[in-house]
Design an enzyme around this catalytic site. Structure first.
Site, PDB file in Angstrom:
ATOM      1  N   GLY A  15     -46.192  28.338 118.566  1.00 29.44           N
ATOM      2  CA  GLY A  15     -47.406  28.264 119.388  1.00 29.44           C
ATOM      3  C   GLY A  15     -48.388  27.254 118.794  1.00 29.44           C
ATOM      4  N   LYS A  16     -47.847  26.257 118.091  1.00 27.85           N
ATOM      5  CA  LYS A  16     -48.710  25.234 117.460  1.00 27.85           C
ATOM      6  C   LYS A  16     -49.530  24.497 118.507  1.00 27.85           C
ATOM      7  CE  LYS A  16     -44.991  23.398 115.693  1.00 27.85           C
ATOM      8  NZ  LYS A  16     -43.998  24.440 115.975  1.00 27.85           N
ATOM      9  N   GLY A  40     -41.779  20.228 121.196  1.00 21.63           N
ATOM     10  CA  GLY A  40     -42.267  20.554 122.540  1.00 21.63           C
ATOM     11  C   GLY A  40     -43.424  21.507 122.354  1.00 21.63           C
ATOM     12  N   GLN A 226     -42.177  21.234 114.481  1.00 22.70           N
ATOM     13  CA  GLN A 226     -41.127  22.091 113.936  1.00 22.70           C
ATOM     14  C   GLN A 226     -41.763  23.194 113.073  1.00 22.70           C
ATOM     15  OE1 GLN A 226     -40.390  18.347 113.549  1.00 22.70           O
ATOM     16  NE2 GLN A 226     -39.914  18.749 115.674  1.00 22.70           N
ATOM     17  N   GLY A 304     -34.890  23.315 126.957  1.00 21.63           N
ATOM     18  CA  GLY A 304     -34.694  24.404 127.912  1.00 21.63           C
ATOM     19  C   GLY A 304     -33.688  25.454 127.442  1.00 21.63           C
ATOM     20  N   SER A 415     -53.476  35.311 118.808  1.00 22.05           N
ATOM     21  CA  SER A 415     -53.287  34.846 120.176  1.00 22.05           C
ATOM     22  C   SER A 415     -52.581  35.949 120.971  1.00 22.05           C
ATOM     23  CB  SER A 415     -52.459  33.560 120.152  1.00 22.05           C
ATOM     24  OG  SER A 415     -52.104  33.186 121.455  1.00 22.05           O
TER      25      SER A 415
HETATM   26  P1  GDP Z   1     -44.929  25.062 119.616  1.00 16.47           P
HETATM   27  O1  GDP Z   1     -43.695  24.209 119.621  1.00 16.47           O
HETATM   28  O2  GDP Z   1     -45.164  25.713 118.298  1.00 16.47           O
HETATM   29  O3  GDP Z   1     -46.144  24.369 120.137  1.00 16.47           O
HETATM   30  O4  GDP Z   1     -44.623  26.260 120.631  1.00 16.47           O
HETATM   31  P2  GDP Z   1     -43.970  26.122 122.104  1.00 16.47           P
HETATM   32  O5  GDP Z   1     -44.977  25.565 123.015  1.00 16.47           O
HETATM   33  O6  GDP Z   1     -42.651  25.440 122.013  1.00 16.47           O
HETATM   34  O7  GDP Z   1     -43.647  27.631 122.412  1.00 16.47           O
HETATM   35  C1  GDP Z   1     -44.642  28.606 122.452  1.00 16.47           C
HETATM   36  C2  GDP Z   1     -44.632  29.249 123.857  1.00 16.47           C
HETATM   37  O8  GDP Z   1     -45.385  30.446 123.833  1.00 16.47           O
HETATM   38  C3  GDP Z   1     -45.272  28.386 124.910  1.00 16.47           C
HETATM   39  O9  GDP Z   1     -44.640  28.628 126.139  1.00 16.47           O
HETATM   40  C4  GDP Z   1     -46.713  28.881 124.950  1.00 16.47           C
HETATM   41  O10 GDP Z   1     -47.350  28.678 126.205  1.00 16.47           O
HETATM   42  C5  GDP Z   1     -46.510  30.341 124.698  1.00 16.47           C
HETATM   43  N1  GDP Z   1     -47.592  31.026 123.953  1.00 16.47           N
HETATM   44  C6  GDP Z   1     -48.378  30.535 122.972  1.00 16.47           C
HETATM   45  N2  GDP Z   1     -49.169  31.524 122.479  1.00 16.47           N
HETATM   46  C7  GDP Z   1     -48.864  32.644 123.174  1.00 16.47           C
HETATM   47  C8  GDP Z   1     -49.301  33.985 123.104  1.00 16.47           C
HETATM   48  O11 GDP Z   1     -50.118  34.382 122.289  1.00 16.47           O
HETATM   49  N3  GDP Z   1     -48.738  34.887 123.992  1.00 16.47           N
HETATM   50  C9  GDP Z   1     -47.793  34.510 124.897  1.00 16.47           C
HETATM   51  N4  GDP Z   1     -47.294  35.438 125.707  1.00 16.47           N
HETATM   52  N5  GDP Z   1     -47.349  33.232 124.985  1.00 16.47           N
HETATM   53  C10 GDP Z   1     -47.866  32.329 124.122  1.00 16.47           C
HETATM   54  P1  IMO Z   2     -41.533  22.347 117.853  1.00 17.58           P
HETATM   55  O1  IMO Z   2     -42.462  21.286 117.277  1.00 17.58           O
HETATM   56  C1  IMO Z   2     -37.763  24.483 117.493  1.00 17.58           C
HETATM   57  C2  IMO Z   2     -34.364  22.274 115.821  1.00 17.58           C
HETATM   58  C3  IMO Z   2     -33.218  21.985 116.766  1.00 17.58           C
HETATM   59  C4  IMO Z   2     -32.045  22.034 115.785  1.00 17.58           C
HETATM   60  C5  IMO Z   2     -32.663  21.396 114.538  1.00 17.58           C
HETATM   61  C6  IMO Z   2     -32.327  19.916 114.375  1.00 17.58           C
HETATM   62  O2  IMO Z   2     -41.593  22.454 119.328  1.00 17.58           O
HETATM   63  O3  IMO Z   2     -41.695  23.629 117.131  1.00 17.58           O
HETATM   64  P2  IMO Z   2     -33.247  17.736 115.599  1.00 17.58           P
HETATM   65  O4  IMO Z   2     -33.169  17.314 117.023  1.00 17.58           O
HETATM   66  O5  IMO Z   2     -34.623  17.839 115.053  1.00 17.58           O
HETATM   67  O6  IMO Z   2     -32.353  16.917 114.701  1.00 17.58           O
HETATM   68  O7  IMO Z   2     -32.603  19.221 115.579  1.00 17.58           O
HETATM   69  O8  IMO Z   2     -34.057  21.551 114.636  1.00 17.58           O
HETATM   70  N1  IMO Z   2     -35.699  21.815 116.295  1.00 17.58           N
HETATM   71  C7  IMO Z   2     -36.639  22.626 116.774  1.00 17.58           C
HETATM   72  N2  IMO Z   2     -36.618  23.955 117.006  1.00 17.58           N
HETATM   73  N3  IMO Z   2     -38.882  23.782 117.732  1.00 17.58           N
HETATM   74  C8  IMO Z   2     -38.931  22.454 117.473  1.00 17.58           C
HETATM   75  O9  IMO Z   2     -40.072  21.735 117.555  1.00 17.58           O
HETATM   76  C9  IMO Z   2     -37.760  21.811 117.012  1.00 17.58           C
HETATM   77  N4  IMO Z   2     -37.458  20.539 116.694  1.00 17.58           N
HETATM   78  C10 IMO Z   2     -36.193  20.563 116.243  1.00 17.58           C
HETATM   79  O10 IMO Z   2     -33.107  22.976 117.759  1.00 17.58           O
HETATM   80  O11 IMO Z   2     -31.727  23.360 115.473  1.00 17.58           O
HETATM   81 MG    MG Z   3     -41.959  23.951 120.691  1.00 15.49          MG
END
Ligand code: GDP
Ligand code: IMO
Ligand code: MG
Length: 431
Positions: A15-16, A40, A226, A304, A415
């Site tokens: 949730g960064k 992502g 990550q 996805g 959060s």
């Molecule tokens: P990041 O890569 O660390 O930025 O996290 P992602 O965006 O890949 O995944 C976090 C997911 O959880 C996203 O779909 C956010 O919209 C959602 N999210 C973040 N904080 C919360 C929370 O406190 N509760 C819920 N239910 N969803 C959250």
């Molecule tokens: P955020 O910033 C979760 C994982 C991939 C794989 C490994 C190596 O959204 O948290 P790569 O393509 O980096 O060589 O893949 O790292 N991985 C992540 N898993 N969140 C991410 O980024 C990731 N970025 C890479 O799924 O296991």
């Molecule tokens: Mg992510």
């Protein structure tokens, strides 16, 4: 003036994005310092969802400057697409508020081809499950001193020379070793000549911009991608990404000295997820894991893919506190745990017949871990509308207390939903 680094404490997707978007309100400059579009980061603002892969998660704040540091591996096609997507949704992104380091390395078409072909060639059970974005091969070239930098695009003769050399080398590996198609220099050159034109106004010296911002008393927020267990040195190697994801990487990846960093905050999901291959000691490969996956909408924001889910891992958290020098924690997705009763938190690992407080470095030992759990009562109330600690059910407060005890540092925010406003603030993260 203050500088805050935000990093993931687990295997990513903590949730960064949400937290950085939220804290960006308090910052003047937001900086990405490692990784690439394998990240992502999801933002939910006024009911609208945005996913940042490359552009820092502060971009929705119109009056802030976003920087992409030298430690990032940079795919121009993704950058341009992201700008176009933002602009189609009414957010103008121009060089006034977005700059790109000339020292960042370019992800080239052959990096993506190699990423796919190498992953395909790995035997079943040994696949890393990379995002296929060319991240590993790009960092490989950087370290091997064969990389092409963003700044090289500003000198097309230099770019062409480097490109020719690389395509020759990579085509040999692609065709002779990996049974994949070769790439054509002319096609890549044409594509990148157009990128050069589009990117040129954004290219700058990010380290100097950061220094100027500090001298002008601005606040800076460094956005990790990550998570700690995906760090190339400190994670569950080889099931990691190819960069240093820990807080220290903010210094090398942006060009700022360690003495200039004031605070480090770790983002910790209230349970654990992992996407891709590799060991996951607290994984729930059962109906409860499926329940968390569905309730938490745990699908990769980049690929996805379904995220694997499990209990909160206190060993991973303890390691993250140490390796990143965390000052505080942001606990995310606490709302997702409502209705699970009881709850487990892993406090120690057992392997080789003894108890351990830290992640072992030997991957076979990691694969053989037996997690030791502390069991706590769960709660059933919906938390999504809660905005103060006192309003949380006692069981949720006890769960948070258990996290603080394991981590030995305070929680600064909680959060309870994906939207900005679904947040309980406990302390000023910048303070
Ligand atoms: P990041 O890569 O660390 O930025 O996290 P992602 O965006 O890949 O995944 C976090 C997911 O959880 C996203 O779909 C956010 O919209 C959602 N999210 C973040 N904080 C919360 C929370 O406190 N509760 C819920 N239910 N969803 C959250
Ligand atoms: P955020 O910033 C979760 C994982 C991939 C794989 C490994 C190596 O959204 O948290 P790569 O393509 O980096 O060589 O893949 O790292 N991985 C992540 N898993 N969140 C991410 O980024 C990731 N970025 C890479 O799924 O296991
Ligand atoms: Mg992510």
């Amino acid at each position: 003036m203050s500088t805050l680094v935000v990093v993931g404490t687990q295997w990513g997707d903590e949730g960064k994005g949400k937290v950085v978007d939220l804290l960006a309100e308090r910052a003047d400059v937001i900086v990405r310092f490692q990784g690439g579009n394998n990240a992502g980061h999801t933002l939910l603002v006024d009911g609208k969802k945005f996913i940042c892969h490359l552009i820092p998660s502060g971009i929705l704040h119109g009056n802030k400057v976003c920087l992409i540091g030298n430690g990032v591996v940079f795919d121009p096609s993704v950058f341009i697409k992201e700008i176009e997507e933002l602009s189609s949704r009414g957010i103008t992104v121009d060089p006034e508020r977005l700059r790109l380091s000339s020292n960042a390395h370019l992800i080239m078409p052959y990096h993506k081809a190699l990423d796919h072909a190498i992953e395909n060639a790995r035997p079943e059970g040994k696949k890393l499950g990379t995002t296929g974005r060319g991240i590993g091969p790009c960092y490989e070239d950087k370290i091997a001193r064969n990389g092409i930098k963003v700044g090289d695009l500003l000198d097309l003769d230099l770019f062409r020379e480097k490109l020719r050399y690389n395509v020759r080398e990579k085509n040999f590996i692609l065709t002779q070793r990996l049974n994949a198609e070769p790439l054509v220099v002319r096609d890549i050159f044409r594509e990148f000549r157009e990128y050069a034109r589009r990117l040129a106004p954004f290219v700058d010296d990010v380290s100097i911009l950061i220094d100027e911002a500090l001298r002008n008393g601005k606040s800076l927020l460094f956005e990790g991608a990550q998570g700690t267990q995906l760090d190339i040195d400190h994670g569950t190697y080889p099931y990691v990404t190819s960069s240093n994801t820990v807080a220290g990487a903010a210094c090398c990846g942006a060009g700022i000295g360690p003495s200039k960093i004031d605070k480090v905050i770790g983002i910790c999901k209230a349970y654990t997820t992992r996407v891709g291959g590799g060991p996951f000691p607290t994984e729930l490969a059962d109906t409860l894991g499926d329940y968390l996956q569905k309730k938490g909408a745990e699908f990769g924001a980049t690929t996805g893919r379904r995220r694997r889910c499990g209990w909160l891992d206190g060993v991973v958290l303890r390691d993250a506190v140490r390796i990143n020098g965390l000052d505080g924690l942001a606990i995310t997705k606490l709302d997702v745990l409502s209705g699970i009763d009881p709850l487990n938190i892993c406090t120690e690992y057992e392997f080789s017949g003894t108890r351990h407080l830290h992640m072992p470095s030997n991957i076979w030992a990691v694969e053989a871990i037996w997690p030791i759990y502390e069991t706590l009562p769960g709660w059933h109330e919906d938390l999504s509308q809660i905005r103060s600690l006192e309003d949380l059910p006692k069981e949720a407060r006890d769960y948070l207390k258990a996290i603080e005890e394991i981590a030995g540092i305070p929680i600064v925010l909680i959060s309870v939903g994906p939207a900005r406003e679904q947040t309980v603030f406990l302390r000023d993260p910048f303070d």
